[in-house]
Scaffold this motif. Structure first.
Motif, PDB file in Angstrom:
ATOM      1  N   ASP A   1       0.865  -1.184   0.000  1.00 10.76           N
ATOM      2  CA  ASP A   1       0.000   0.000   0.000  1.00 10.76           C
ATOM      3  C   ASP A   1       0.895   1.225   0.000  1.00 10.76           C
ATOM      4  OD1 ASP A   1      -2.735  -0.880   0.136  1.00 10.76           O
ATOM      5  OD2 ASP A   1      -2.291  -1.631   2.147  1.00 10.76           O
ATOM      6  N   ASP A   2       0.674   2.149  -0.921  1.00  8.52           N
ATOM      7  CA  ASP A   2       1.475   3.384  -0.993  1.00  8.52           C
ATOM      8  C   ASP A   2       2.977   3.098  -0.940  1.00  8.52           C
ATOM      9  OD1 ASP A   2      -0.964   4.706  -0.784  1.00  8.52           O
ATOM     10  OD2 ASP A   2      -0.836   4.793   1.411  1.00  8.52           O
ATOM     11  N   GLY A   3       3.411   2.082  -1.635  1.00  7.58           N
ATOM     12  CA  GLY A   3       4.848   1.783  -1.675  1.00  7.58           C
ATOM     13  C   GLY A   3       5.377   1.099  -0.426  1.00  7.58           C
ATOM     14  N   CYS A   4       4.466   0.822   0.534  1.00  8.92           N
ATOM     15  CA  CYS A   4       4.904   0.178   1.784  1.00  8.92           C
ATOM     16  C   CYS A   4       4.452  -1.274   1.816  1.00  8.92           C
ATOM     17  CB  CYS A   4       4.339   0.922   2.993  1.00  8.92           C
ATOM     18  SG  CYS A   4       5.036   2.555   3.156  1.00  8.92           S
ATOM     19  N   TRP A   5       5.253  -2.115   2.445  1.00 12.25           N
ATOM     20  CA  TRP A   5       5.070  -3.567   2.461  1.00 12.25           C
ATOM     21  C   TRP A   5       4.635  -4.003   3.861  1.00 12.25           C
ATOM     22  CZ3 TRP A   5      10.065  -7.065   2.281  1.00 12.25           C
ATOM     23  CH2 TRP A   5       9.716  -8.417   2.252  1.00 12.25           C
ATOM     24  N   SER A   6       3.535  -4.775   3.944  1.00 13.96           N
ATOM     25  CA  SER A   6       3.052  -5.274   5.241  1.00 13.96           C
ATOM     26  C   SER A   6       2.692  -6.745   5.117  1.00 13.96           C
ATOM     27  CB  SER A   6       1.784  -4.517   5.681  1.00 13.96           C
ATOM     28  OG  SER A   6       2.011  -3.128   5.695  1.00 13.96           O
ATOM     29  N   PRO A   7       2.797  -7.498   6.216  1.00 15.54           N
ATOM     30  CA  PRO A   7       2.377  -8.901   6.182  1.00 15.54           C
ATOM     31  C   PRO A   7       0.883  -9.014   6.462  1.00 15.54           C
ATOM     32  CG  PRO A   7       3.278  -8.394   8.339  1.00 15.54           C
ATOM     33  CD  PRO A   7       3.337  -7.113   7.541  1.00 15.54           C
ATOM     34  N   LEU A   8       0.269 -10.066   5.968  1.00 16.47           N
ATOM     35  CA  LEU A   8      -1.080 -10.416   6.416  1.00 16.47           C
ATOM     36  C   LEU A   8      -0.981 -11.550   7.421  1.00 16.47           C
ATOM     37  CD1 LEU A   8      -3.082 -10.254   3.089  1.00 16.47           C
ATOM     38  CD2 LEU A   8      -3.342  -8.782   5.075  1.00 16.47           C
ATOM     39  N   ASN A   9      -0.075 -12.485   7.136  1.00 11.96           N
ATOM     40  CA  ASN A   9       0.110 -13.641   8.020  1.00 11.96           C
ATOM     41  C   ASN A   9       1.587 -13.697   8.412  1.00 11.96           C
ATOM     42  OD1 ASN A   9       0.273 -16.083   9.306  1.00 11.96           O
ATOM     43  ND2 ASN A   9      -0.779 -17.246   7.704  1.00 11.96           N
ATOM     44  N   ARG A  10       1.870 -13.364   9.650  1.00 13.24           N
ATOM     45  CA  ARG A  10       3.275 -13.319  10.101  1.00 13.24           C
ATOM     46  C   ARG A  10       3.902 -14.706  10.191  1.00 13.24           C
ATOM     47  NH1 ARG A  10       4.814  -8.330  11.645  1.00 13.24           N
ATOM     48  NH2 ARG A  10       3.130  -6.849  12.006  1.00 13.24           N
ATOM     49  N   ARG A  11       3.049 -15.768  10.154  1.00  8.19           N
ATOM     50  CA  ARG A  11       3.640 -17.104  10.132  1.00  8.19           C
ATOM     51  C   ARG A  11       4.289 -17.376   8.777  1.00  8.19           C
ATOM     52  NH1 ARG A  11      -0.419 -18.701  14.077  1.00  8.19           N
ATOM     53  NH2 ARG A  11      -2.056 -18.487  12.533  1.00  8.19           N
ATOM     54  N   THR A  12       3.822 -16.679   7.716  1.00  9.43           N
ATOM     55  CA  THR A  12       4.438 -16.851   6.392  1.00  9.43           C
ATOM     56  C   THR A  12       5.726 -16.045   6.310  1.00  9.43           C
ATOM     57  OG1 THR A  12       2.270 -17.175   5.427  1.00  9.43           O
ATOM     58  CG2 THR A  12       4.034 -16.644   3.902  1.00  9.43           C
TER      59      THR A  12
ATOM     60  N   ASP B   1       7.533 -12.842   8.857  1.00  8.81           N
ATOM     61  CA  ASP B   1       7.347 -11.866   9.936  1.00  8.81           C
ATOM     62  C   ASP B   1       8.128 -10.599   9.618  1.00  8.81           C
ATOM     63  OD1 ASP B   1       6.658 -10.652  12.240  1.00  8.81           O
ATOM     64  OD2 ASP B   1       7.782 -11.974  13.570  1.00  8.81           O
ATOM     65  N   ILE B   2       7.445  -9.668   8.958  1.00  9.37           N
ATOM     66  CA  ILE B   2       8.080  -8.383   8.642  1.00  9.37           C
ATOM     67  C   ILE B   2       7.324  -7.282   9.387  1.00  9.37           C
ATOM     68  CG2 ILE B   2       9.029  -8.967   6.368  1.00  9.37           C
ATOM     69  CD1 ILE B   2       6.423  -7.646   5.216  1.00  9.37           C
ATOM     70  N   PRO B   3       7.950  -6.130   9.561  1.00 13.19           N
ATOM     71  CA  PRO B   3       7.220  -5.047  10.235  1.00 13.19           C
ATOM     72  C   PRO B   3       6.076  -4.537   9.371  1.00 13.19           C
ATOM     73  CG  PRO B   3       9.470  -4.376   9.642  1.00 13.19           C
ATOM     74  CD  PRO B   3       9.298  -5.762   9.151  1.00 13.19           C
ATOM     75  N   ASP B   4       5.104  -3.875  10.002  1.00 12.03           N
ATOM     76  CA  ASP B   4       4.024  -3.241   9.232  1.00 12.03           C
ATOM     77  C   ASP B   4       4.565  -2.027   8.505  1.00 12.03           C
ATOM     78  OD1 ASP B   4       1.514  -4.461   9.290  1.00 12.03           O
ATOM     79  OD2 ASP B   4       1.341  -4.036  11.431  1.00 12.03           O
ATOM     80  N   ARG B   5       4.108  -1.825   7.286  1.00 11.03           N
ATOM     81  CA  ARG B   5       4.404  -0.632   6.486  1.00 11.03           C
ATOM     82  C   ARG B   5       5.916  -0.365   6.354  1.00 11.03           C
ATOM     83  NH1 ARG B   5       0.478   1.824   4.435  1.00 11.03           N
ATOM     84  NH2 ARG B   5       1.600   3.781   4.106  1.00 11.03           N
ATOM     85  N   PHE B   6       6.652  -1.395   5.952  1.00 14.03           N
ATOM     86  CA  PHE B   6       8.072  -1.209   5.638  1.00 14.03           C
ATOM     87  C   PHE B   6       8.165  -0.436   4.304  1.00 14.03           C
ATOM     88  CE2 PHE B   6      11.768  -2.586   3.209  1.00 14.03           C
ATOM     89  CZ  PHE B   6      12.780  -2.172   4.071  1.00 14.03           C
ATOM     90  N   PRO B   7       8.980   0.637   4.233  1.00 14.95           N
ATOM     91  CA  PRO B   7       9.030   1.473   3.027  1.00 14.95           C
ATOM     92  C   PRO B   7       9.812   0.778   1.890  1.00 14.95           C
ATOM     93  CG  PRO B   7      10.535   2.314   4.687  1.00 14.95           C
ATOM     94  CD  PRO B   7       9.822   1.152   5.318  1.00 14.95           C
ATOM     95  N   LEU B   8       9.142  -0.145   1.217  1.00 14.97           N
ATOM     96  CA  LEU B   8       9.813  -1.006   0.245  1.00 14.97           C
ATOM     97  C   LEU B   8      10.313  -0.238  -0.977  1.00 14.97           C
ATOM     98  CD1 LEU B   8      10.511  -3.961  -0.561  1.00 14.97           C
ATOM     99  CD2 LEU B   8       8.315  -4.029  -1.732  1.00 14.97           C
ATOM    100  N   ILE B   9       9.424   0.567  -1.574  1.00 16.60           N
ATOM    101  CA  ILE B   9       9.815   1.236  -2.820  1.00 16.60           C
ATOM    102  C   ILE B   9      10.962   2.214  -2.557  1.00 16.60           C
ATOM    103  CG2 ILE B   9       9.030   2.883  -4.579  1.00 16.60           C
ATOM    104  CD1 ILE B   9       6.675   1.204  -5.045  1.00 16.60           C
ATOM    105  N   ALA B  10      10.862   2.975  -1.487  1.00 16.94           N
ATOM    106  CA  ALA B  10      11.929   3.943  -1.184  1.00 16.94           C
ATOM    107  C   ALA B  10      13.248   3.215  -0.927  1.00 16.94           C
ATOM    108  CB  ALA B  10      11.531   4.782   0.034  1.00 16.94           C
TER     109      ALA B  10
END
Ligand code: BMX
Length: 284
Positions: free
Chosen positions: A71-82, A84-93
């Protein structure tokens, strides 16, 4: 001299990270690393970019396919068992900074793979639903030649009444297969379970059959919801020897009108990088 449409494509799943240089559907070069199960995605990405530093100058755009949502260039997990990344990691930047390229497109891994299979693989430009049975279960939907974005295709997140806190993928995927195997063979991976089944171990057969029955039920329900021309199955579990056949057998009782047309993913583990590269290329 590099051609203008060479794309650096990254596919970051729950088990491995694949970097590739892609032209059309041709994969020119690849580099694979295990996805660390902990720590910070910035560190993983820095390690991946260090490993492919020699590719600098060979690509003009970057596409990133990831397990989880963007969302908006940020990466979030839906299932942390798959994963475990932080919410809204600034992936594109982060990828723009590491690559020195400002044209970066990011998308969900299974949606990218759905597009790859539609444009270059088993879909052959027919509308399709793509299902990856891997660490988790992901999916992508192409309708009227258009890839649906957002949450569309997250079949692994389906829930049933009574399954408190558990999703469908927690009862089907590679992660689940490995967990079910633990009492029989501590430390076994999903791949070990398929090898044990091939060697004639009934416990391994039973685990794979249970997973395949759930996948068959899911495919039948997808057919009722979307009536796709094809359902394309990929992922390390989906493409493991015998799995697709078990899913087809489990669908055996359905009437022909309700029975999905199942196809093995033609691009195999390249679907994600080929798909995200094509999506990045089409972006203005
Ligand atoms: C999960 C979810 C999806 C992903 C799918 C397959 C997370 C971190 N991921 O359902 O976004 O598409 O797994 O992912 O919530 P893979 O890593 O198994 O390929």
């Amino acid at each position: 001299m590099s051609l203008p449409d060479t794309i650096l494509a990254l596919d970051i799943g729950g088990t491995k990270m694949l970097a590739a240089l892609v032209q059309g559907d041709a994969v020119l070069d690849t580099h694979t690393m295990a996805t660390p199960r902990n720590g910070d995605p910035e560190t993983w990405l820095a390690a991946l970019f260090a490993a492919i530093a020699g590719w600098k100058g060979r690509y003009q755009r970057v596409g990133v396919a990831v397990t989880g949502i963007i969302d908006d260039g940020c990466w979030s997990p839906l299932n942390r068992r798959t994963l475990d990344i932080p919410d809204r990691f600034p992936l594109i930047a982060t990828v723009a900074a590491l690559s020195g390229i400002d044209q970066v497109l990011a998308a969900n891994d299974a949606q990218a793979a759905a597009w790859g299979e539609y444009a270059f693989g088993a879909g052959q430009l027919h509308d399709l639903v793509f299902l990856t049975v891997s660490t988790g279960i992901g999916g992508g939907i192409v309708v009227n030649g258009r890839l649906l974005g957002g949450l569309a295709g997250h079949f692994g997140q389906f829930r049933s009444l009574g399954d408190v806190g558990r999703t469908l993928e927690d009862k089907v995927s590679g992660h689940w297969i490995a967990a079910e195997a633990a009492p029989h063979r501590p430390g076994a991976t999903a791949r070990d379970v398929f090898e044990a089944a091939a060697a004639g171990h009934d416990w391994a057969d039973a685990i794979i059959a249970a997973s395949a029955r759930q996948t068959a039920l899911l495919c039948g329900n997808i057919q009722l919801a979307l009536d796709p021309a094809r359902i394309v199955i990929g992922g390390g579990i989906g493409l493991a020897p015998g799995y697709l056949e078990s899913v087809r057998q489990a669908l055996g009782g359905l009437s022909p009108r309700l029975t999905p047309q199942l196809h093995a993913a033609a691009l195999a583990e390249r679907a994600g990088v080929v798909g995200i590269a094509d999506l990045a290329r089409r972006q203005n």
